[in-house]
Design a protein around this motif. Structure first.
Motif, PDB file in Angstrom:
ATOM      1  N   LEU A 170      38.200  19.155  38.563  1.00 28.36           N
ATOM      2  CA  LEU A 170      39.573  19.472  38.930  1.00 28.36           C
ATOM      3  C   LEU A 170      40.293  20.148  37.761  1.00 28.36           C
ATOM      4  O   LEU A 170      40.979  21.160  37.940  1.00 28.36           O
ATOM      5  N   ALA A 171      40.123  19.604  36.565  1.00 34.98           N
ATOM      6  CA  ALA A 171      40.775  20.177  35.388  1.00 34.98           C
ATOM      7  C   ALA A 171      40.214  21.559  35.062  1.00 34.98           C
ATOM      8  O   ALA A 171      40.960  22.498  34.768  1.00 34.98           O
ATOM      9  N   ILE A 172      38.894  21.698  35.125  1.00 37.25           N
ATOM     10  CA  ILE A 172      38.270  22.984  34.803  1.00 37.25           C
ATOM     11  C   ILE A 172      38.658  24.056  35.806  1.00 37.25           C
ATOM     12  O   ILE A 172      39.045  25.175  35.438  1.00 37.25           O
ATOM     13  N   CYS A 173      38.555  23.739  37.089  1.00 42.36           N
ATOM     14  CA  CYS A 173      38.856  24.721  38.136  1.00 42.36           C
ATOM     15  C   CYS A 173      40.344  25.022  38.234  1.00 42.36           C
ATOM     16  O   CYS A 173      40.738  26.131  38.607  1.00 42.36           O
ATOM     17  N   GLY A 174      41.178  24.026  37.906  1.00 45.09           N
ATOM     18  CA  GLY A 174      42.618  24.204  38.066  1.00 45.09           C
ATOM     19  C   GLY A 174      43.331  24.751  36.855  1.00 45.09           C
ATOM     20  O   GLY A 174      44.314  25.497  36.994  1.00 45.09           O
ATOM     21  N   TRP A 175      42.868  24.421  35.665  1.00 48.37           N
ATOM     22  CA  TRP A 175      43.597  24.807  34.456  1.00 48.37           C
ATOM     23  C   TRP A 175      42.885  25.835  33.580  1.00 48.37           C
ATOM     24  O   TRP A 175      43.521  26.484  32.765  1.00 48.37           O
ATOM     25  N   SER A 176      41.581  25.976  33.712  1.00 50.72           N
ATOM     26  CA  SER A 176      40.848  26.893  32.837  1.00 50.72           C
ATOM     27  C   SER A 176      40.896  28.320  33.391  1.00 50.72           C
ATOM     28  O   SER A 176      41.305  28.542  34.534  1.00 50.72           O
ATOM     29  N   PRO A 177      40.453  29.312  32.590  1.00 49.91           N
ATOM     30  CA  PRO A 177      40.414  30.703  33.070  1.00 49.91           C
ATOM     31  C   PRO A 177      39.244  30.978  34.016  1.00 49.91           C
ATOM     32  O   PRO A 177      39.009  32.142  34.360  1.00 49.91           O
ATOM     33  N   LEU A 178      38.511  29.947  34.433  1.00 52.96           N
ATOM     34  CA  LEU A 178      37.324  30.157  35.262  1.00 52.96           C
ATOM     35  C   LEU A 178      37.638  30.942  36.533  1.00 52.96           C
ATOM     36  O   LEU A 178      36.976  31.936  36.849  1.00 52.96           O
ATOM     37  N   THR A 219      50.301  25.640  37.788  1.00 58.03           N
ATOM     38  CA  THR A 219      49.918  24.379  38.426  1.00 58.03           C
ATOM     39  C   THR A 219      48.433  24.375  38.726  1.00 58.03           C
ATOM     40  O   THR A 219      47.803  25.432  38.842  1.00 58.03           O
ATOM     41  N   ILE A 220      47.878  23.184  38.865  1.00 58.32           N
ATOM     42  CA  ILE A 220      46.471  23.069  39.240  1.00 58.32           C
ATOM     43  C   ILE A 220      46.229  23.734  40.593  1.00 58.32           C
ATOM     44  O   ILE A 220      45.183  24.345  40.817  1.00 58.32           O
ATOM     45  N   ALA A 221      47.206  23.635  41.495  1.00 61.57           N
ATOM     46  CA  ALA A 221      47.042  24.215  42.833  1.00 61.57           C
ATOM     47  C   ALA A 221      46.803  25.718  42.758  1.00 61.57           C
ATOM     48  O   ALA A 221      45.963  26.262  43.481  1.00 61.57           O
ATOM     49  N   VAL A 222      47.530  26.422  41.872  1.00 64.59           N
ATOM     50  CA  VAL A 222      47.368  27.866  41.728  1.00 64.59           C
ATOM     51  C   VAL A 222      45.983  28.195  41.203  1.00 64.59           C
ATOM     52  O   VAL A 222      45.277  29.056  41.732  1.00 64.59           O
ATOM     53  N   GLY A 223      45.574  27.511  40.131  1.00 61.17           N
ATOM     54  CA  GLY A 223      44.252  27.764  39.567  1.00 61.17           C
ATOM     55  C   GLY A 223      43.140  27.431  40.526  1.00 61.17           C
ATOM     56  O   GLY A 223      42.132  28.149  40.619  1.00 61.17           O
ATOM     57  N   LEU A 224      43.315  26.344  41.266  1.00 60.15           N
ATOM     58  CA  LEU A 224      42.289  25.926  42.216  1.00 60.15           C
ATOM     59  C   LEU A 224      42.169  26.920  43.367  1.00 60.15           C
ATOM     60  O   LEU A 224      41.066  27.197  43.848  1.00 60.15           O
ATOM     61  N   TYR A 251      45.427  42.775  45.257  1.00 60.23           N
ATOM     62  CA  TYR A 251      44.930  42.235  43.992  1.00 60.23           C
ATOM     63  C   TYR A 251      45.618  40.898  43.694  1.00 60.23           C
ATOM     64  O   TYR A 251      46.818  40.745  43.909  1.00 60.23           O
ATOM     65  N   ARG A 252      44.851  39.945  43.159  1.00 63.82           N
ATOM     66  CA  ARG A 252      45.408  38.633  42.802  1.00 63.82           C
ATOM     67  C   ARG A 252      45.461  38.436  41.285  1.00 63.82           C
ATOM     68  O   ARG A 252      46.063  37.473  40.814  1.00 63.82           O
ATOM     69  N   THR A 253      44.782  39.302  40.519  1.00 66.54           N
ATOM     70  CA  THR A 253      44.815  39.213  39.057  1.00 66.54           C
ATOM     71  C   THR A 253      45.433  40.486  38.492  1.00 66.54           C
ATOM     72  O   THR A 253      45.407  41.544  39.133  1.00 66.54           O
ATOM     73  N   ARG A 254      45.969  40.376  37.267  1.00 66.24           N
ATOM     74  CA  ARG A 254      46.652  41.519  36.655  1.00 66.24           C
ATOM     75  C   ARG A 254      45.803  42.223  35.617  1.00 66.24           C
ATOM     76  O   ARG A 254      46.083  43.355  35.244  1.00 66.24           O
ATOM     77  N   GLY A 255      44.774  41.571  35.128  1.00 69.59           N
ATOM     78  CA  GLY A 255      43.945  42.156  34.082  1.00 69.59           C
ATOM     79  C   GLY A 255      43.564  41.098  33.064  1.00 69.59           C
ATOM     80  O   GLY A 255      43.697  39.897  33.297  1.00 69.59           O
ATOM     81  N   GLY A 256      43.076  41.564  31.908  1.00 70.98           N
ATOM     82  CA  GLY A 256      42.574  40.655  30.892  1.00 70.98           C
ATOM     83  C   GLY A 256      43.567  39.621  30.418  1.00 70.98           C
ATOM     84  O   GLY A 256      43.186  38.521  29.992  1.00 70.98           O
ATOM     85  N   GLU A 257      44.866  39.939  30.494  1.00 68.92           N
ATOM     86  CA  GLU A 257      45.861  38.978  30.024  1.00 68.92           C
ATOM     87  C   GLU A 257      45.884  37.707  30.857  1.00 68.92           C
ATOM     88  O   GLU A 257      46.351  36.660  30.393  1.00 68.92           O
ATOM     89  N   ASP A 258      45.378  37.785  32.079  1.00 67.04           N
ATOM     90  CA  ASP A 258      45.341  36.585  32.922  1.00 67.04           C
ATOM     91  C   ASP A 258      44.431  35.512  32.346  1.00 67.04           C
ATOM     92  O   ASP A 258      44.596  34.333  32.641  1.00 67.04           O
ATOM     93  N   LEU A 259      43.455  35.915  31.519  1.00 71.12           N
ATOM     94  CA  LEU A 259      42.539  34.944  30.931  1.00 71.12           C
ATOM     95  C   LEU A 259      43.210  34.141  29.822  1.00 71.12           C
ATOM     96  O   LEU A 259      42.721  33.074  29.436  1.00 71.12           O
ATOM     97  N   LYS A 260      44.333  34.651  29.329  1.00 77.17           N
ATOM     98  CA  LYS A 260      45.075  33.944  28.273  1.00 77.17           C
ATOM     99  C   LYS A 260      46.353  33.301  28.802  1.00 77.17           C
ATOM    100  O   LYS A 260      46.962  32.481  28.121  1.00 77.17           O
ATOM    101  N   ARG A 261      46.746  33.687  29.993  1.00 77.04           N
ATOM    102  CA  ARG A 261      48.007  33.197  30.560  1.00 77.04           C
ATOM    103  C   ARG A 261      47.872  31.758  31.034  1.00 77.04           C
ATOM    104  O   ARG A 261      46.867  31.376  31.631  1.00 77.04           O
ATOM    105  N   ARG A 262      48.891  30.981  30.787  1.00 77.68           N
ATOM    106  CA  ARG A 262      48.893  29.589  31.225  1.00 77.68           C
ATOM    107  C   ARG A 262      49.002  29.516  32.741  1.00 77.68           C
ATOM    108  O   ARG A 262      49.793  30.221  33.359  1.00 77.68           O
TER     109      ARG A 262
END
Length: 266
Positions: free
Chosen positions: A49-57, A231-236, A217-228
């Motif tokens: 849950l933490a990896i899928c929700g909060w990480s850049p995965l 919520t877990i719901a968004v990342g999940l 498109y759902r991502t903006r580019g490389g900056e998304d990998l550094k962006r906080r």
């Protein structure tokens, strides 16, 4: 059979469902006096849950899909515009008597824009009923999409459609059978950017050489990998969407429905 089996297996492999199932198995194991197994499952569930929700995965997996094809520079007449299903909610549209788009609704607005830029292009909708759960909708995806396009100003006389396809590879085969494309024709394929690799693979397997026109498109580019992640719901949700597409690419390739695992521009 393939359609049904693939849908059922995917239910258990989508990260959010897998996380919940691991947690439930852990609780059940503890109840039946298997504490070690129970604790292991619950810990795995929390970690996933933490990896899928909060990480850049999720954003990274989604970005790889979205960056595979760029919007084309079009310098010749467009024969037609193919819009794939997946942008409407057939159940809400049927049950509430309204026309409901979902989060992929940009596919429809992009098609309207293209129809105005290329007034002589044919417009073809591909999509039938793709749900195995939740009851039977009275309308197909193509029917709902057609009504929305007409409400947005597209002439109904320009719109053609097929309502038999239930998945992306059937979109390809049914579209090829209906349109019978000729060499030298330019057909734009409109679908979500993350879905485009799978769609292109299926159309190529059907012998239909389309020009990808990715939208939504759902991502903006490389900056998304550094962006906080807020919520877990968004990342999940991003991880679930990416997993759905990567699972589809792998499944179609293993089943022999496509000739490429990860299609690219030619």
């Amino acid at each position: 059979m393939f359609f049904f089996i693939s849908k059922v297996i995917e239910v258990f492999l989508i990260p959010s469902n897998l996380i919940a199932l691991l947690g439930l198995v852990g609780l059940l194991a503890i109840i039946v006096a298997r504490p070690r197994l129970g604790r292991a499952c619950i810990v795995a569930s929390i970690l996933l849950l933490a990896i899928c929700g909060w990480s850049p995965l999720g954003p990274a997996a989604l970005m790889a899909l979205e960056n595979r094809f760029a919007q084309p520079v079009i310098d010749r007449p467009v024969t037609g515009i193919i819009l794939l299903g997946g942008a409407v909610d057939t159940h809400i549209s049927s049950d509430r008597g309204t026309l409901a788009m979902n989060e992929a609704g940009e596919r429809l607005t992009a098609t309207v824009d293209l129809s105005r830029r290329y007034p002589d292009a044919r417009i073809f909708l591909s999509g039938g009923a793709s749900h195995i759960l939740g009851g039977n909708a009275k309308m197909t995806e193509s029917q709902v999409a057609r009504d929305i396009l007409v409400s947005l100003g597209v002439s109904s006389q320009r719109i053609e459609m097929e309502e038999r396809s239930r998945n992306t590879c059937e979109n390809g085969t049914e579209s090829a059978a209906s349109l019978r494309p000729k060499p030298g024709e330019l057909w734009l394929l409109v679908t979500s950017a993350s879905h485009m690799p799978r769609a292109v693979g299926c159309f190529r397997a059907a012998g239909f050489d389309v020009t990808p026109y990715p939208v939504d498109y759902r991502t903006r580019g490389g900056e998304d990998l550094k962006r906080r992640v807020d919520t877990i719901a968004v990342g999940l949700a991003e991880t679930d969407l990416a997993a759905h597409e990567w699972f589809g690419l792998l499944t179609y390739r293993i089943a022999g429905l496509t000739a490429e695992l990860f299609p690219s521009a030619r």
